[in-house]
Design a protein around this motif. Structure first.
Motif, mmCIF file in Angstrom:
data_model
loop_
_atom_site.group_PDB
_atom_site.id
_atom_site.type_symbol
_atom_site.label_atom_id
_atom_site.label_comp_id
_atom_site.label_asym_id
_atom_site.label_seq_id
_atom_site.Cartn_x
_atom_site.Cartn_y
_atom_site.Cartn_z
ATOM 1 N N LYS A 1 -0.213 0.477 5.677
ATOM 2 C CA LYS A 1 -1.638 -0.077 6.358
ATOM 3 C C LYS A 1 -1.046 -1.316 7.123
ATOM 4 O O LYS A 1 -1.446 -2.473 7.047
ATOM 5 C CB LYS A 1 -2.685 -0.368 5.502
ATOM 6 C CG LYS A 1 -3.261 0.513 4.556
ATOM 7 C CD LYS A 1 -4.492 0.159 3.972
ATOM 8 C CE LYS A 1 -5.089 1.129 2.791
ATOM 9 N NZ LYS A 1 -5.688 2.208 3.258
ATOM 10 N N PRO A 2 -0.362 -0.834 8.344
ATOM 11 C CA PRO A 2 0.254 -2.037 9.231
ATOM 12 C C PRO A 2 -0.596 -2.631 10.134
ATOM 13 O O PRO A 2 -1.826 -1.782 10.440
ATOM 14 C CB PRO A 2 1.442 -1.598 10.081
ATOM 15 C CG PRO A 2 1.268 -0.061 9.947
ATOM 16 C CD PRO A 2 0.341 0.037 8.367
ATOM 17 N N PHE A 3 -0.842 -4.110 10.379
ATOM 18 C CA PHE A 3 -1.606 -4.677 11.482
ATOM 19 C C PHE A 3 -0.960 -3.959 12.818
ATOM 20 O O PHE A 3 0.058 -4.485 13.581
ATOM 21 C CB PHE A 3 -1.651 -6.067 11.575
ATOM 22 C CG PHE A 3 -2.260 -6.445 10.369
ATOM 23 C CD1 PHE A 3 -3.477 -6.041 9.681
ATOM 24 C CD2 PHE A 3 -1.528 -7.325 9.544
ATOM 25 C CE1 PHE A 3 -3.859 -6.672 8.449
ATOM 26 C CE2 PHE A 3 -1.908 -7.925 8.360
ATOM 27 C CZ PHE A 3 -3.339 -7.554 7.774
ATOM 28 N N THR A 4 -1.345 -2.740 13.227
ATOM 29 C CA THR A 4 -0.799 -1.968 14.440
ATOM 30 C C THR A 4 -0.649 -2.901 15.759
ATOM 31 O O THR A 4 0.169 -2.285 16.484
ATOM 32 C CB THR A 4 -1.516 -0.633 14.416
ATOM 33 O OG1 THR A 4 -2.937 -0.867 14.625
ATOM 34 C CG2 THR A 4 -1.281 0.220 13.282
ATOM 35 N N PHE B 1 0.757 -1.102 0.170
ATOM 36 C CA PHE B 1 -0.026 -0.041 0.049
ATOM 37 C C PHE B 1 0.795 1.452 0.064
ATOM 38 O O PHE B 1 1.773 1.267 0.643
ATOM 39 C CB PHE B 1 -0.904 -0.008 1.103
ATOM 40 C CG PHE B 1 -2.028 -1.040 1.303
ATOM 41 C CD1 PHE B 1 -3.136 -0.816 0.453
ATOM 42 C CD2 PHE B 1 -2.011 -2.265 2.000
ATOM 43 C CE1 PHE B 1 -4.366 -1.739 0.203
ATOM 44 C CE2 PHE B 1 -3.057 -3.238 1.684
ATOM 45 C CZ PHE B 1 -4.029 -2.840 0.835
#
Ligand SMILES: Nc1ncnc2c1ncn2[C@@H]1O[C@H](COP(=O)(O)OP(=O)(O)OP(=O)(O)O)[C@@H](O)[C@H]1O
Ligand SMILES: [Mg+2]
Lengths: 321, 240
Positions: B91-94, B87
């Motif tokens: 859009k990391p998995f925070t 992206f």
């Protein structure tokens, strides 16, 4: 916690509950304990969707009430036993959960939450106008005088709710450790990225809403026999919506133990407040505690304990050097 | 043409309300190719990638990947078929660590948990210079590290077609060279790569063929030299 120790604790809890019914006679404790356990189920169910998946549901009363009214209908029409009421309540509320899952296709964030609130209002209006279940006046039900092996029916209901609480917590515990839980976390963190990384987001959200609905329906199904009088205003009470959300938030919403801690603490505090002050104060009490937590410890008690443990660990390490 | 196309975009159209973001865009990417996609800001590059990866539905046209019509396939199915993308806006998995971020595509892109997957993920992180950050919460990364994580996570899906949407923005020129080397290496292993990039030096060096978008239309396609010599491309970038 490993599967074996979790199973051992669950078994110990059930055995302890059974043992209590052999020695404790004061009915008040069973009435109060039932309510606390019911909140363990509701908070755990809410958290599977709200905490793990990130979809905030304001509609807990809809699922709870649907479970309760399913039981009412079965009692009225067939004099069905409690086991049947539980299964039917779980199925009906689970179907409502499934429908809610499809709603997540179109509605995210606050719009989803508003829709769940609307769902509760619509269902309440339906039951107000349905004469068969007593309409707005409500309906009185006759609780069986006794249950086999238990004698007293309220003690029996207490043990049933204890079993449901164990079932709910075990379900959350399992989901959290499975591929489903990891997928739900990915959805909560970023749904678009999750989908692009191969996570079947719709299917997992349907699992979350359905399981959550099933558990809430289970919490509601024994309620008619517990109160013996069911009316729309009491089963669609705002308390269920606020508590099922507040308890995981206060306990900690990222792990199964959080809702349990929140429900036991807050549920017990409310029972005490009801006796010593007034039941009207409950919602105010919850509201104040929730505000305090959101500001001071947004990760809940579990997060707070983890943070303190980490900090003291660092301090020991530093002083050790 | 389309017989040998690995990714075949046929007349794809996308509207946002009354705004036409893509007008009948067609392009073919061959298997094993290094393909560049360029165009001024807002020309529709990311929108086209969203249509290819499945996060947006097209309003017209067809997309065929590896001889399968994927036009209406949900994004996660396309990922399992072998399309992975990074992206532009990370859009990391925070709530997860960097390593856990990679475990999601490893687990979900159709391969399941097996022995060696952690090693595989660590290998990718090593390649991207993120190995030391493996156990750091991804929310604590810098913007540049997050861009690297984007690419690392896409690699973890073991794609056959990797789409990188401005993975190099903000990187230093040595870092750009590092990433380019990694992409060349992946391409050597047989992965088809579509690169969207504003850093001309990088796209021109990397791409065998380049397509140019301007205001939602494809205005040119060809080798880097042809594109550099193209008058319409010059006009699109520099104005009249
Ligand atoms: N979801 C959306 N809703 C409305 N308009 C959008 C949406 N996504 C993109 N657009 C518009 O479509 C056009 C193309 O956007 P896009 O992001 O595809 O451009 P781009 O070529 O990737 O640009 P950049 O180089 O800046 O990344 C822009 O005008 C943008 O504002
Ligand atoms: Mg873009």
């Amino acid at each position: 916690m490993g599967a074996r120790s979790f199973g051992a604790v669950a078994l110990a809890v059930v055995v302890a509950g059974l043992a209590v019914t052999r020695v404790l006679d004061n009915q008040y404790y069973y009435f109060a304990g039932y309510v606390v356990l019911q909140y363990v189920v509701l908070a755990t169910a809410w958290n599977i969707l709200g905490g793990y998946t990130g979809y905030v549901n304001f509609g807990t009363p809809a699922f709870f009430a649907l479970g309760a009214y399913t039981a009412v209908v079965l009692i009225q029409s067939l004099k069905a036993p409690l086991a049947i009421q539980l299964v039917a309540g779980a199925i009906i509320s689970g179907l409502l959960g499934l429908a809610l899952g499809y709603l997540t296709l179109r509605l995210r964030g606050v719009f989803f939450s508003i829709a769940t609130l609307a769902l509760a209002v619509v269902l309440q209006t339906m039951f107000i106008n349905w004469e068969y279940t007593g309409g707005a006046r409500g309906i009185t039900l006759v609780r069986p005088a006794s249950a086999p092996l238990f004698g007293n029916y309220v003690q029996f209901l207490f043990v049933v709710m204890l079993g449901l609480a164990v079932l709910a917590v075990a379900t959350a515990w399992w989901i959290e450790r499975s591929w489903i839980g990891r997928g739900l976390t990915a959805i909560r963190d970023n749904e678009e990225a999750a989908e692009c990384m191969g996570v079947p987001t719709l299917r997992l959200k349907l699992v979350a809403t359905t399981v959550s609905g099933v558990l809430m329906g289970l919490a509601g199904a024994p309620f008619p026999y517990y109160v013996t009088f069911v009316e729309p205003t009491s089963v669609f009470d705002l308390n269920y919506a606020v508590n099922s959300l507040a308890m995981p938030m206060i306990g900690g919403s990222t792990t199964w133990i959080g809702p349990v801690i929140g429900a036991v603490l807050l549920g017990t505090a409310q029972q005490i407040a009801t006796v010593t002050i007034s039941s009207a104060l409950n919602l105010l009490l919850v509201g104040l505690i929730l505000v305090a937590f959101v500001i001071l410890a947004p990760e809940g008690i579990v997060g707070l304990v983890q943070r303190l443990a980490r900090r003291s660990g660092e301090r020991t390490r530093r002083s050790g050097v | 043409m389309s017989a040998e196309a690995f990714l075949d975009v046929q007349g794809v159209t996308k509207r946002f309300g009354g705004f036409q973001a893509l007008s009948a865009v067609s392009l073919q990417v061959r298997q094993g190719e290094r393909f560049g996609l360029i165009g001024p800001n807002g020309s529709g590059k990311t929108t086209l990638i969203n249509c290819i990866s499945g996060t947006l539905r097209t309003d017209g046209g067809r997309i065929v990947f590896a001889d399968q019509d994927i036009t209406t396939l949900p994004a996660h199915r396309r990922t399992r078929l072998g399309i992975a993308r990074s992206f532009q806006i990370p859009k990391p998995f925070t709530s997860m660590t960097v390593l856990q971020n990679l475990m999601i595509p490893i687990e979900y892109a159709g391969r399941g948990h097996r022995d060696g997957v952690v090693d595989e993920a660590m290998g990718i992180l090593g390649l991207m210079g993120l190995a030391a950050k493996a156990h750091v919460p991804s929310a604590a990364l810098t913007q540049i590290e997050m861009r690297k994580l984007e690419l690392a996570r896409a690699m973890a899906a073991r794609p056959r077609l990797l789409v990188s949407d401005e993975a190099m923005a903000g990187l230093s020129s040595t870092e750009v060279d590092d990433i380019l080397a990694i992409l060349f290496e992946l391409n050597q292993r047989g992965i088809t790569i579509v690169m969207i990039e504003h850093i001309m030096r990088a796209v021109m060096r990397f791409s065998e063929r380049i397509a140019v978008l301007d205001a939602g239309e494809k205005i040119a396609e060809g080798g880097p030299d042809e594109i550099l010599a193209d008058k319409r491309v010059e006009k699109a970038y520099l104005g009249e």
